[in-house]
Design an enzyme around this catalytic site. Sequence first.
Site: not given
Length: 106
Positions: A70-71
Amino acid sequence: MGFFDFFKQSNINQGIEEYKMTAGAVLLDVRTPQEYQEGHIPESKNVPLQQLDNIVSVAKNKDISLFVYCYSGSRSRQATGMLQRMGYSKVNNIGGIAAYSGKVEK
Protein backbone atom coordinates in the site's frame (compact mmCIF):
# COMPACT_ATOMS: atom_id res chain seq x y z
CA MET A 1 5.11 -14.22 15.07
CA GLY A 2 6.69 -12.72 18.15
CA PHE A 3 5.68 -9.48 19.84
CA PHE A 4 8.44 -7.44 18.19
CA ASP A 5 7.70 -8.84 14.70
CA PHE A 6 4.58 -6.67 14.70
CA PHE A 7 6.77 -3.56 14.79
CA LYS A 8 9.28 -4.78 12.21
CA GLN A 9 8.95 -2.85 8.97
CA SER A 10 8.65 -4.87 5.78
CA ASN A 11 11.27 -4.11 3.18
CA ILE A 12 9.33 -3.43 -0.01
CA ASN A 13 12.45 -3.49 -2.20
CA GLN A 14 13.37 -6.96 -0.92
CA GLY A 15 9.72 -8.00 -1.31
CA ILE A 16 9.72 -6.95 -4.97
CA GLU A 17 12.84 -9.08 -5.56
CA GLU A 18 11.10 -12.08 -3.94
CA TYR A 19 8.00 -11.41 -6.07
CA LYS A 20 10.11 -11.43 -9.26
CA MET A 21 11.64 -14.78 -8.29
CA THR A 22 8.27 -16.42 -7.51
CA ALA A 23 6.66 -18.02 -10.55
CA GLY A 24 3.00 -17.11 -11.03
CA ALA A 25 2.93 -14.64 -8.12
CA VAL A 26 0.63 -11.61 -8.03
CA LEU A 27 1.82 -8.17 -6.91
CA LEU A 28 -1.20 -6.60 -5.21
CA ASP A 29 -1.65 -2.86 -4.59
CA VAL A 30 -4.45 -2.30 -2.05
CA ARG A 31 -4.51 1.51 -2.31
CA THR A 32 -7.40 3.45 -3.83
CA PRO A 33 -7.74 3.59 -7.64
CA GLN A 34 -6.74 7.27 -7.54
CA GLU A 35 -3.54 6.51 -5.59
CA TYR A 36 -2.79 3.65 -8.00
CA GLN A 37 -3.19 5.95 -11.03
CA GLU A 38 -0.82 8.51 -9.47
CA GLY A 39 1.96 5.91 -9.55
CA HIS A 40 2.29 2.18 -8.95
CA ILE A 41 4.90 -0.56 -9.19
CA PRO A 42 4.98 -2.10 -12.69
CA GLU A 43 3.01 -5.37 -13.03
CA SER A 44 0.96 -4.68 -9.89
CA LYS A 45 -2.79 -5.29 -9.81
CA ASN A 46 -5.03 -2.81 -8.01
CA VAL A 47 -7.64 -4.27 -5.67
CA PRO A 48 -8.44 -1.59 -3.06
CA LEU A 49 -8.64 -2.73 0.57
CA GLN A 50 -12.35 -1.77 0.69
CA GLN A 51 -13.02 -4.08 -2.31
CA LEU A 52 -10.80 -6.99 -1.29
CA ASP A 53 -13.67 -9.42 -1.77
CA ASN A 54 -13.01 -8.86 -5.52
CA ILE A 55 -9.60 -10.55 -5.18
CA VAL A 56 -10.82 -13.49 -7.27
CA SER A 57 -10.57 -11.19 -10.32
CA VAL A 58 -6.75 -11.41 -10.02
CA ALA A 59 -6.23 -14.52 -7.86
CA LYS A 60 -8.72 -17.37 -8.27
CA ASN A 61 -6.32 -19.98 -6.88
CA LYS A 62 -5.94 -19.65 -3.10
CA ASP A 63 -2.47 -21.24 -3.27
CA ILE A 64 -1.08 -18.44 -5.45
CA SER A 65 1.65 -16.28 -3.92
CA LEU A 66 0.40 -12.76 -3.18
CA PHE A 67 2.79 -9.87 -2.50
CA VAL A 68 0.73 -7.04 -0.98
CA TYR A 69 1.66 -3.36 -0.66
CA CYS A 70 0.00 0.00 0.00
CA TYR A 71 1.39 3.46 0.76
CA SER A 72 2.89 2.99 4.23
CA GLY A 73 2.32 -0.67 5.09
CA SER A 74 -0.76 -0.25 7.28
CA ARG A 75 -3.44 -1.18 4.73
CA SER A 76 -1.29 -3.99 3.35
CA ARG A 77 -1.04 -5.42 6.90
CA GLN A 78 -4.85 -5.32 7.17
CA ALA A 79 -5.24 -6.84 3.71
CA THR A 80 -2.82 -9.65 4.53
CA GLY A 81 -4.94 -10.69 7.52
CA MET A 82 -8.15 -10.47 5.52
CA LEU A 83 -6.71 -12.55 2.67
CA GLN A 84 -5.50 -15.22 5.10
CA ARG A 85 -8.97 -15.38 6.65
CA MET A 86 -10.38 -15.78 3.10
CA GLY A 87 -8.22 -18.89 2.72
CA TYR A 88 -5.20 -17.57 0.80
CA SER A 89 -2.19 -19.45 2.13
CA LYS A 90 0.79 -17.60 0.60
CA VAL A 91 0.29 -13.94 1.49
CA ASN A 92 3.25 -11.60 1.98
CA ASN A 93 2.96 -8.05 3.30
CA ILE A 94 5.86 -6.26 1.62
CA GLY A 95 5.06 -2.83 3.09
CA GLY A 96 4.60 0.60 1.59
CA ILE A 97 5.45 2.13 -1.75
CA ALA A 98 6.68 5.21 0.13
CA ALA A 99 9.91 3.28 0.82
CA TYR A 100 10.19 1.82 -2.70
CA SER A 101 13.34 2.80 -4.60
CA GLY A 102 12.48 1.34 -8.00
CA LYS A 103 10.60 2.87 -10.88
CA VAL A 104 6.87 3.49 -10.82
CA GLU A 105 4.46 3.78 -13.71
CA LYS A 106 1.27 5.77 -14.16
